[in-house]
Design a protein around this motif. Structure first.
Motif, PDB file in Angstrom:
ATOM      1  N   SER A   1       0.828  -1.210   0.000  1.00 41.10           N
ATOM      2  CA  SER A   1       0.000   0.000   0.000  1.00 41.10           C
ATOM      3  C   SER A   1       0.863   1.261   0.000  1.00 41.10           C
ATOM      4  O   SER A   1       0.579   2.222  -0.745  1.00 41.10           O
ATOM      5  CB  SER A   1      -0.916  -0.009   1.221  1.00 41.10           C
ATOM      6  OG  SER A   1      -1.701   1.159   1.273  1.00 41.10           O
TER       7      SER A   1
ATOM      8  N   MET B   1      -0.150   5.547  -7.668  1.00 38.89           N
ATOM      9  CA  MET B   1      -1.151   4.624  -8.252  1.00 38.89           C
ATOM     10  C   MET B   1      -2.316   4.495  -7.282  1.00 38.89           C
ATOM     11  O   MET B   1      -2.486   3.494  -6.582  1.00 38.89           O
ATOM     12  CB  MET B   1      -0.498   3.277  -8.547  1.00 38.89           C
ATOM     13  CG  MET B   1       0.722   3.386  -9.458  1.00 38.89           C
ATOM     14  SD  MET B   1       1.583   1.812  -9.682  1.00 38.89           S
ATOM     15  CE  MET B   1       0.340   0.856 -10.556  1.00 38.89           C
ATOM     16  N   MET B   2      -3.115   5.558  -7.221  1.00 38.35           N
ATOM     17  CA  MET B   2      -4.210   5.601  -6.258  1.00 38.35           C
ATOM     18  C   MET B   2      -5.344   4.642  -6.616  1.00 38.35           C
ATOM     19  O   MET B   2      -6.032   4.132  -5.733  1.00 38.35           O
ATOM     20  CB  MET B   2      -4.757   7.031  -6.168  1.00 38.35           C
ATOM     21  CG  MET B   2      -3.711   8.078  -5.836  1.00 38.35           C
ATOM     22  SD  MET B   2      -3.002   7.844  -4.200  1.00 38.35           S
ATOM     23  CE  MET B   2      -1.919   9.266  -4.118  1.00 38.35           C
ATOM     24  N   MET B   3      -5.552   4.400  -7.888  1.00 37.41           N
ATOM     25  CA  MET B   3      -6.683   3.597  -8.319  1.00 37.41           C
ATOM     26  C   MET B   3      -6.400   2.100  -8.269  1.00 37.41           C
ATOM     27  O   MET B   3      -7.305   1.295  -8.416  1.00 37.41           O
ATOM     28  CB  MET B   3      -7.085   3.989  -9.750  1.00 37.41           C
ATOM     29  CG  MET B   3      -7.426   5.465  -9.917  1.00 37.41           C
ATOM     30  SD  MET B   3      -8.755   6.016  -8.827  1.00 37.41           S
ATOM     31  CE  MET B   3     -10.109   5.051  -9.499  1.00 37.41           C
ATOM     32  N   MET B   4      -5.151   1.740  -8.087  1.00 35.35           N
ATOM     33  CA  MET B   4      -4.801   0.320  -8.019  1.00 35.35           C
ATOM     34  C   MET B   4      -5.107  -0.221  -6.620  1.00 35.35           C
ATOM     35  O   MET B   4      -4.700   0.367  -5.624  1.00 35.35           O
ATOM     36  CB  MET B   4      -3.320   0.122  -8.345  1.00 35.35           C
ATOM     37  CG  MET B   4      -2.847  -1.320  -8.240  1.00 35.35           C
ATOM     38  SD  MET B   4      -3.567  -2.388  -9.495  1.00 35.35           S
ATOM     39  CE  MET B   4      -2.750  -1.753 -10.967  1.00 35.35           C
ATOM     40  N   SER B   5      -5.836  -1.325  -6.571  1.00 37.14           N
ATOM     41  CA  SER B   5      -6.186  -1.920  -5.285  1.00 37.14           C
ATOM     42  C   SER B   5      -4.974  -2.614  -4.680  1.00 37.14           C
ATOM     43  O   SER B   5      -4.362  -3.475  -5.330  1.00 37.14           O
ATOM     44  CB  SER B   5      -7.319  -2.941  -5.467  1.00 37.14           C
ATOM     45  OG  SER B   5      -7.592  -3.605  -4.251  1.00 37.14           O
TER      46      SER B   5
END
Length: 261
Positions: A218, A226-230
């Motif tokens: 995280s 890479m905010m959209m990557m889980s």
């Protein structure tokens, strides 16, 4: 209207011979008494195979079929199955896997590992209860008592004293001189409470390395923007790699079996 009357008349004609036969079978009541207690005594005597006899085979089969309905609960609550299955479930949750391994696989693993852990107790049950009962040396009550004593000993060794004391106080029972004197009504909830507590302690230790991987992944994704990557999707392969590299299944199985002492 005529058809219901004919049906009632036919039922009455069918019941009259049975009623007459039943009246012929019941002996007259003794003077100053009733025939009901005597009939009940004869009925219970027939169920027990006659005066002073044991239970008939049909009654034994009926009781056995009734016991089979509560057998899953006995396996779940009186053996090592609870601790093992809870740890497996926590492990799957810690790794982020939803349905892998499936529930059937986890239950099968927990069942066979429970058989491995319980094998010394099951051997003693066979020696003290099943084999003598099959040879006709003891009756069914003695066999059940001997088997229950072995499971009682196993459960006492795995039950924490604090949990046992809590349920003894809740039941308002005096102190017991020997561990064998603790009834199953107190020992069973104390044993299950101890098993759940131990399972959650083991699950906490399992969760820590996977939690570290989640935090590292995280933080890395945040630093890369890479905010959209889980993070769960990225960390899952690393969790699987770590678990395989350390031979996780062998370590987990061995640790669970050794936790029962």
């Amino acid at each position: 209207m005529i058809r219901p009357l004919r049906l009632i008349a036919a039922l009455g004609a069918w019941a009259m011979p049975a009623t007459a036969w039943a009246q012929a079978q019941i002996p007259p009541a003794p003077a100053g008494g009733s025939a009901i207690p005597g009939a009940l005594d004869r009925a219970f005597g027939a169920m027990n195979g006659g005066p002073g006899g044991g239970m008939t085979l049909s009654l034994q089969i009926l009781i056995l079929m009734g016991l089979l309905t509560i057998l899953p609960s006995l396996i779940l609550m009186m053996t090592s199955f609870t601790r093992i299955l809870v740890v497996f479930s926590i492990l799957r949750q810690a790794m982020g896997l939803q349905q892998s391994p499936p529930n059937q696989v986890l239950i099968g693993l927990a069942l066979f590992l429970s058989l491995f852990v319980m094998s010394p107790t099951l051997d003693k049950v066979n020696q003290t209860a099943i084999a003598p009962y099959s040879a006709g040396q003891i009756n069914s009550q003695q066999a059940i008592g001997a088997a229950g004593a072995e499971f009682h000993h196993f459960m006492m060794r795995q039950t924490r004293k604090a949990d046992l004391a809590m349920f003894v106080d809740m039941a308002k029972r005096p102190g017991f001189d020997r561990p064998e004197d603790v009834p199953f009504s107190i020992l069973l909830p104390a044993f299950v409470t101890s098993e759940l507590k131990t399972a959650f302690q083991i699950g906490f230790m399992l969760y820590l390395p996977f939690l570290v991987i989640d935090l590292v992944v995280s933080s890395t994704l945040m630093s890369l923007g890479m905010m959209m990557m889980s993070p769960a999707i990225v960390s899952m392969p690393f969790k699987l790699l770590l678990f395989v590299m350390v031979d996780g299944w062998a370590l987990l199985m061995g640790s669970l079996a050794a936790s029962f002492g």
